[in-house]
Scaffold this motif. Structure first.
Motif, PDB file in Angstrom:
ATOM      1  N   PRO A 267      12.620 -26.183 -27.887  1.00  0.00           N
ATOM      2  CA  PRO A 267      12.759 -27.655 -28.300  1.00  0.00           C
ATOM      3  C   PRO A 267      12.670 -27.961 -29.761  1.00  0.00           C
ATOM      4  O   PRO A 267      11.947 -27.550 -30.367  1.00  0.00           O
ATOM      5  CB  PRO A 267      11.773 -28.496 -27.490  1.00  0.00           C
ATOM      6  CG  PRO A 267      11.394 -27.503 -26.319  1.00  0.00           C
ATOM      7  CD  PRO A 267      11.518 -26.056 -26.988  1.00  0.00           C
TER       8      PRO A 267
ATOM      9  N   HIS B 126      18.218 -29.383 -30.227  1.00  0.00           N
ATOM     10  CA  HIS B 126      18.228 -29.156 -28.827  1.00  0.00           C
ATOM     11  C   HIS B 126      16.990 -29.711 -28.338  1.00  0.00           C
ATOM     12  O   HIS B 126      15.770 -29.042 -28.452  1.00  0.00           O
ATOM     13  CB  HIS B 126      18.427 -28.023 -28.437  1.00  0.00           C
ATOM     14  CG  HIS B 126      19.856 -27.280 -28.946  1.00  0.00           C
ATOM     15  ND1 HIS B 126      20.846 -27.500 -28.187  1.00  0.00           N
ATOM     16  CD2 HIS B 126      20.115 -26.337 -30.014  1.00  0.00           C
ATOM     17  CE1 HIS B 126      21.869 -26.825 -28.922  1.00  0.00           C
ATOM     18  NE2 HIS B 126      21.469 -26.271 -29.914  1.00  0.00           N
TER      19      HIS B 126
ATOM     20  N   LEU C 295      15.313 -30.434 -25.491  1.00  0.00           N
ATOM     21  CA  LEU C 295      14.756 -29.740 -24.282  1.00  0.00           C
ATOM     22  C   LEU C 295      15.027 -28.216 -24.485  1.00  0.00           C
ATOM     23  O   LEU C 295      15.089 -27.534 -23.560  1.00  0.00           O
ATOM     24  CB  LEU C 295      15.174 -30.209 -23.252  1.00  0.00           C
ATOM     25  CG  LEU C 295      14.583 -31.537 -23.013  1.00  0.00           C
ATOM     26  CD1 LEU C 295      15.302 -32.032 -21.395  1.00  0.00           C
ATOM     27  CD2 LEU C 295      13.335 -31.727 -23.027  1.00  0.00           C
TER      28      LEU C 295
ATOM     29  N   VAL D 233      19.434 -30.685 -22.483  1.00  0.00           N
ATOM     30  CA  VAL D 233      19.768 -32.105 -22.236  1.00  0.00           C
ATOM     31  C   VAL D 233      21.263 -32.355 -21.549  1.00  0.00           C
ATOM     32  O   VAL D 233      21.334 -33.090 -20.430  1.00  0.00           O
ATOM     33  CB  VAL D 233      19.499 -32.806 -23.520  1.00  0.00           C
ATOM     34  CG1 VAL D 233      19.830 -34.154 -23.183  1.00  0.00           C
ATOM     35  CG2 VAL D 233      17.969 -32.913 -23.877  1.00  0.00           C
TER      36      VAL D 233
ATOM     37  N   TRP E 154      10.300 -24.708 -20.843  1.00  0.00           N
ATOM     38  CA  TRP E 154      11.111 -25.888 -21.045  1.00  0.00           C
ATOM     39  C   TRP E 154      12.282 -25.660 -20.174  1.00  0.00           C
ATOM     40  O   TRP E 154      12.704 -26.627 -19.290  1.00  0.00           O
ATOM     41  CB  TRP E 154      11.624 -26.212 -22.218  1.00  0.00           C
ATOM     42  CG  TRP E 154      12.569 -25.154 -22.869  1.00  0.00           C
ATOM     43  CD1 TRP E 154      14.037 -24.845 -22.640  1.00  0.00           C
ATOM     44  CD2 TRP E 154      12.180 -23.931 -23.597  1.00  0.00           C
ATOM     45  NE1 TRP E 154      14.191 -23.746 -23.248  1.00  0.00           N
ATOM     46  CE2 TRP E 154      13.193 -23.066 -23.868  1.00  0.00           C
ATOM     47  CE3 TRP E 154      10.629 -23.537 -24.102  1.00  0.00           C
ATOM     48  CZ2 TRP E 154      12.960 -21.845 -24.700  1.00  0.00           C
ATOM     49  CZ3 TRP E 154      10.641 -22.460 -24.791  1.00  0.00           C
ATOM     50  CH2 TRP E 154      11.866 -21.596 -25.098  1.00  0.00           C
TER      51      TRP E 154
ATOM     52  N   ALA F 178      11.856 -28.964 -17.592  1.00  0.00           N
ATOM     53  CA  ALA F 178      12.742 -30.104 -17.801  1.00  0.00           C
ATOM     54  C   ALA F 178      13.480 -30.590 -16.312  1.00  0.00           C
ATOM     55  O   ALA F 178      13.351 -31.748 -15.994  1.00  0.00           O
ATOM     56  CB  ALA F 178      13.995 -29.914 -18.894  1.00  0.00           C
TER      57      ALA F 178
END
Length: 279
Positions: free
Chosen positions: A52, A56, A58, A68, A244, A248
């Protein structure tokens, strides 16, 4: 806004705003995504597994796609799945419950026994079996889950019809020679729709979770289409180093399902208060 807050409360209003925000982002995905081509599945291997960052927020996945953008495009599938599952289940269960409760007799007995057959199977297991039999795909997964959910709406609709069928205004309409179809549509259906609409709002969250579970098992949308359940499954292979990737979409599923549950609970509390006042 004050009217909405007074009706739903702060929690329900915030949940509604969050749902509308996600819906708006999903509808405007090509314009609000920083990397729309990656959102629809275009790879960029040179940027794979970026942590992240400002560019970017995420990170990126194993094909270098912005997380994202993938989440925004995945919201389309998740929202569509949850809403269509509940919609299809209502389209099946509501007429069944209305007919069974209004006419009674052998029709009621036959329809309720059919309902009991579907309710005898664990809903998730039956959905998995149906999805596996029909093959992966968005429509197949939606149909598989909806087929397992309609009996609950049929039971609720029948109970509402039984509570209304003996009311004086319904009996008066029957004595005046009003047709059965008109009585059901004009006098009984509006009363039955209120509690069913509240239950439907409560069920969108679990429907979304079930659809995501099917995607996680490989029975939902096929790659490269973005889907939150599929993203969780792809990311678990690289967890915890690339946390992530799974975190996410997992958080997105949790937040959206929770928002629908809170909204439905607020509507149910309001409906319960209205009924108590009328009583």
């Amino acid at each position: 806004m004050r009217a909405v807050i007074s009706r739903l409360g702060w929690a329900g209003t915030l949940s509604l705003l969050l749902i509308l925000l996600m819906l708006l982002a999903a509808l405007l995905a090509p314009w609000v995504s920083l990397f729309p081509d990656q959102g629809v599945g275009a790879p960029n291997i040179a940027t794979k597994f970026l942590h992240p960052s400002v560019e970017h927020l995420l990170g990126t996945d194993h094909l270098g796609r912005d997380m994202v953008s993938r989440l925004i495009y995945g919201a389309r599938v998740s929202l569509m799945s949850g809403l269509l599952i509940v919609g299809f289940a209502l389209l099946i269960g509501l007429p069944v419950g209305l007919l069974a409760g209004y006419f009674g007799g052998w029709l009621d007995e036959g329809l309720m026994r059919l309902t009991d057959i579907f309710m005898a199977f664990p809903a998730l297991l039956l959905a998995v079996l149906l999805a596996a039999a029909m093959g992966p795909g968005l429509l197949n997964s939606i149909v598989a889950v909806a087929v397992t959910w309609w009996p609950w709406y049929a039971r609720m609709a029948r109970a509402e019809v039984l509570s209304v069928r003996g009311q004086p205004y319904v009996e008066a309409a029957q004595l005046m020679g009003v047709g059965h179809g008109r009585i059901i549509l004009r006098h009984i259906l509006p009363t039955a729709l209120r509690p069913l609409s509240v239950q439907a709002a409560l069920d969108v969250g679990p429907a979304l979770l079930t659809a995501s579970a099917l995607s996680f098992l490989g029975l939902g949308v096929l790659p490269p289409t973005a889907d939150w359940g599929q993203m969780v499954d792809a990311g678990r292979k690289f967890f915890p180093e690339r946390w992530w990737y799974s975190a996410a979409p997992g958080v997105a599923i949790f937040v959206l399902a929770l928002a629908f549950s809170i909204l439905g609970d607020s509507l149910r509390s309001k409906e319960g208060g209205r009924r108590n006042e009328s009583a």
